[in-house]
Each structure stands twice: as C-alpha cells, then as structure tokens.
Scaffold this active site. Structure first.
Site, PDB file in Angstrom:
ATOM      1  CG  ASP A  58     -13.190  92.253  13.204  1.00 46.52           C
ATOM      2  OD1 ASP A  58     -12.782  93.306  12.368  1.00 46.52           O
ATOM      3  OD2 ASP A  58     -11.955  91.401  13.357  1.00 46.52           O
ATOM      4  CB  VAL A  59     -14.634  97.256  11.181  1.00 45.01           C
ATOM      5  CG1 VAL A  59     -15.252  98.327  11.812  1.00 45.01           C
ATOM      6  CG2 VAL A  59     -13.142  97.264  11.172  1.00 45.01           C
ATOM      7  CE1 TYR A 149      -2.416 103.553  13.299  1.00 44.37           C
ATOM      8  CE2 TYR A 149      -0.553 104.694  13.516  1.00 44.37           C
ATOM      9  CZ  TYR A 149      -1.972 104.754  13.626  1.00 44.37           C
ATOM     10  OH  TYR A 149      -2.697 105.836  14.208  1.00 44.37           O
ATOM     11  CE  LYS A 153      -4.826 104.954  11.419  1.00 41.52           C
ATOM     12  NZ  LYS A 153      -6.210 105.353  11.827  1.00 41.52           N
TER      13      LYS A 153
HETATM   14  N1  LIG Z   1      -4.412 108.380  20.255  1.00 36.46           N
HETATM   15  C1  LIG Z   1      -3.590 108.783  19.329  1.00 36.46           C
HETATM   16  O1  LIG Z   1      -2.822 109.445  19.813  1.00 36.46           O
HETATM   17  C2  LIG Z   1      -4.132 108.707  18.029  1.00 36.46           C
HETATM   18  C3  LIG Z   1      -3.178 109.502  17.099  1.00 36.46           C
HETATM   19  C4  LIG Z   1      -3.225 109.506  15.838  1.00 36.46           C
HETATM   20  C5  LIG Z   1      -4.487 108.737  15.247  1.00 36.46           C
HETATM   21  N2  LIG Z   1      -4.904 108.056  16.072  1.00 36.46           N
HETATM   22  C6  LIG Z   1      -5.992 107.157  15.418  1.00 36.46           C
HETATM   23  O2  LIG Z   1      -7.304 107.473  16.147  1.00 36.46           O
HETATM   24  C7  LIG Z   1      -8.387 106.251  16.113  1.00 36.46           C
HETATM   25  C8  LIG Z   1      -8.590 106.041  17.467  1.00 36.46           C
HETATM   26  O3  LIG Z   1      -7.721 105.364  18.075  1.00 36.46           O
HETATM   27  P1  LIG Z   1      -7.588 105.884  19.567  1.00 36.46           P
HETATM   28  O4  LIG Z   1      -6.135 106.156  19.999  1.00 36.46           O
HETATM   29  O5  LIG Z   1      -8.754 106.352  20.229  1.00 36.46           O
HETATM   30  O6  LIG Z   1      -7.410 104.121  20.173  1.00 36.46           O
HETATM   31  P2  LIG Z   1      -8.567 103.156  20.834  1.00 36.46           P
HETATM   32  O7  LIG Z   1      -7.813 102.045  20.954  1.00 36.46           O
HETATM   33  O8  LIG Z   1      -8.833 103.721  22.354  1.00 36.46           O
HETATM   34  O9  LIG Z   1      -9.755 103.191  19.874  1.00 36.46           O
HETATM   35  C9  LIG Z   1      -9.733 101.975  18.791  1.00 36.46           C
HETATM   36  C10 LIG Z   1     -11.025 101.371  18.969  1.00 36.46           C
HETATM   37  O10 LIG Z   1     -11.029 100.577  17.885  1.00 36.46           O
HETATM   38  C11 LIG Z   1     -11.978  99.273  18.290  1.00 36.46           C
HETATM   39  N3  LIG Z   1     -11.382  98.440  17.299  1.00 36.46           N
HETATM   40  C12 LIG Z   1     -10.008  97.986  16.979  1.00 36.46           C
HETATM   41  N4  LIG Z   1     -10.284  96.966  15.959  1.00 36.46           N
HETATM   42  C13 LIG Z   1     -11.565  96.934  15.609  1.00 36.46           C
HETATM   43  C14 LIG Z   1     -12.353  96.087  14.543  1.00 36.46           C
HETATM   44  N5  LIG Z   1     -11.604  95.133  13.976  1.00 36.46           N
HETATM   45  N6  LIG Z   1     -13.606  96.113  14.380  1.00 36.46           N
HETATM   46  C15 LIG Z   1     -14.164  97.108  15.200  1.00 36.46           C
HETATM   47  N7  LIG Z   1     -13.754  97.827  16.173  1.00 36.46           N
HETATM   48  C16 LIG Z   1     -12.250  97.604  16.508  1.00 36.46           C
HETATM   49  C17 LIG Z   1     -11.267  99.027  19.665  1.00 36.46           C
HETATM   50  O11 LIG Z   1     -11.923  98.246  20.099  1.00 36.46           O
HETATM   51  C18 LIG Z   1     -11.080 100.439  19.998  1.00 36.46           C
HETATM   52  O12 LIG Z   1     -12.431 100.837  20.952  1.00 36.46           O
HETATM   53  C19 LIG Z   1      -7.510 105.343  15.306  1.00 36.46           C
HETATM   54  O13 LIG Z   1      -7.671 105.263  14.030  1.00 36.46           O
HETATM   55  C20 LIG Z   1      -5.946 105.683  15.299  1.00 36.46           C
HETATM   56  O14 LIG Z   1      -5.139 105.278  14.428  1.00 36.46           O
HETATM   57  C21 LIG Z   1      -4.968 107.829  17.449  1.00 36.46           C
END
Ligand SMILES: NC(=O)c1ccc[n+]([C@@H]2O[C@H](COP(=O)([O-])OP(=O)(O)OC[C@H]3O[C@@H](n4cnc5c(N)ncnc54)[C@H](O)[C@@H]3O)[C@@H](O)[C@H]2O)c1
Length: 251
Positions: A58-59, A149, A153
C-alpha cells in the site's frame, strides 16, 4: 509504434503499476529502455525480466515506500523517474461520505504522493530526476459523488507545482498528466453502459475514449530528456474534453 530508447540506464518507480494506466506506463518506460520498479497492492501481469522488479504494498504504508526505493537501488543506482498513478476508492455524495473514506482518498492520492516525492528528491544526486503525477479532469470540474477524488486530484496539481518550484533548483522536474476517460477494468460499468458511454462520447471533441497507451506516451515524454525544460505543467491528454464548453453540444 517504435519508442525512442532515451531512458536507457535510468530507473523508474511506478505506483499503481499493476493495471490500467499505470501498467501501460510500465510498458512505455521499459520500451524506452528504463528499468522499472512496479509498486501496487496487486500483482502486475507484466514479467519483464531483469529490468523489472515488483513491490507489493500500500503506498500509504511507509514500509512500501522503503521497499520501493530499496528495489530501485538494487535495479540501478536509485530512482531517476517517479510516476504516481495509484488510486482507489468508492464514490459517495458529499453528505453521505464517511470521513474515513474521505481521509483514505486524500491519503492514497495526495499524502502518499508527497511522501514518495520527498523520498525521491532526497535520493537523487546531481543528475536530478523527473516526477510525473497522474492527475484528472476532476481537478478542474466537479461530478456529483466525486468530491474526495476531486479534492485529492486538485491537491495533487498544487503538489506538482510546489515540487517543481522547491526541487527544480536540484534538477528535479515535476509535471502532471490529466487523462480523459480511459476504459479500464475498474470503470467497465461506465463504458459498457450504452447510455453512459454515449453521453461521455458527446463530451469528447475527438468522439472517442482514450487508450492507456496514449496516456503512457505523454508520461514517457515528461519522464524523458525530451521534456527537459517542462516543469510544473499539467498536460491534458483528454481528446479536448476539458477544452470544450457544454454549449458546444448545441452546435
Ligand atoms: N481511467 C480513467 O479514465 C482515468 C481518467 C483520469 C485519471 N485517471 C487516473 O489514472 C490513474 C490510474 O487509474 P486507472 O484508471 O488506470 O485505474 P486502475 O484501477 O486500473 O489502476 C489503479 C491501480 O492503483 C492500485 N492501487 C490502488 N490503491 C493503492 C494503494 N493504496 N497502494 C498501492 N496501489 C494502489 C490498484 O491496485 C490499481 O492497480 C489514477 O490516478 C486515476 O485517478 C484515470
């Protein structure tokens, strides 16, 4: 697509690396020649040989941070690149969200990012380094249920600027990428819903969703010497979504 091999000899630490955008960033940085330490609660699918290490954790846990930087020292001479993509949480309306859930979101997205940034800057030498925060359009506009969120952000963008200004003199650049909607497993319930996906596509000037690889390429640029004078910026990689006013839907 052929990738420039401009990160050969560099070591990158990527949080949230097991899936979605973080996993695509791992692939991009490996393709550019970097060694990568993947940090996540979950086990990444990638197994990329000697240039790749996994830290499960966990980060928000200081032990994860220590293990991540120790792995970067084993893989190279420490981390030269830090990409922070970790995020998780459940949306809730403002007046229903329990405070622990609000705190947890801020902790994962913002407080942990600050800890990783400061640890990163402490261990970089004269060569400096590059940090990329994965932000979101929620930093600029509100959606009901996403207040924690959005606050996290928006804070991450403020942190991006603070790190850019405080660590810039040490040669550490810090930038953010704000992705548009990218279909990943986590948001399947949206992109598989015909009404919701049609509504989102109307709000995209390019008329399509993003691909995780498109976000990763922007991260690769910000992590590489190609962007050597870019510091404190937020790059929207969203097909023009945040450039568009609702009035455009009337035309
Ligand atoms: N997918 C989208 O549409 C989108 C749009 C804008 C921003 N984002 C951002 O992109 C980033 C990645 O999101 P994603 O869409 O790929 O989602 P995702 O759920 O596929 O990836 C998130 C990853 O973070 C890991 N994670 C969660 N909590 C954690 C913790 N406490 N410690 C360590 N790892 C942890 C999860 O296990 C997962 O592998 C995020 O920051 C999200 O806010 C995504």
């Amino acid at each position: 697509m052929t990738r420039p091999r401009d990160l050969t000899g560099r070591t990158a630490l990527v949080t949230g690396a097991a899936s979605g955008i973080g996993a695509a960033v791992v692939t991009e940085l490996l393709a550019r020649g970097a060694g990568v330490v993947a940090v996540d609660l979950a086990e990444p699918d990638t197994s990329a040989g000697d240039a790749f290490a996994v830290v499960r954790g966990d980060v928000t846990d200081p032990a994860t941070l220590d293990a991540a930087f120790a792995a970067a020292h084993r893989l190279g001479a420490g981390a030269d690149i830090l990409v922070q993509s970790a995020f998780g949480g459940t949306p809730a309306p403002l007046d229903e969200q329990a405070e622990p859930a609000w705190d947890r979101m801020l902790h994962v997205v913002l407080t942990a990012a600050r800890r990783f940034d400061t640890a990163f800057a402490r261990q970089t030498g004269a060569a400096g380094g590059a940090i990329v925060h994965i932000a979101s359009p929620h930093a600029f506009g509100a959606v009901p249920g996403f207040s924690a969120y959005a606050a996290a952000k928006a804070g991450l963008l403020a942190l991006t600027r603070a790190v850019a200004v405080e660590y810039g003199p040490r040669g550490v650049r810090c930038n953010a990428v704000a992705p548009g909607f990218v279909p990943v497993a986590r948001n399947r319930h949206v992109w598989e819903n015909p009404e919701q996906s049609a509504a989102l596509l109307r709000a995209s000037p390019l008329g399509r969703f993003g691909d995780a690889d498109e976000i990763a390429r922007a991260v690769g640029f910000l992590a590489s010497p190609e962007s050597s004078f870019v510091n404190g910026a937020c790059l929207a990689v969203d097909g023009g979504m945040t450039a568009m006013l609702p009035e455009a839907l009337l035309r």
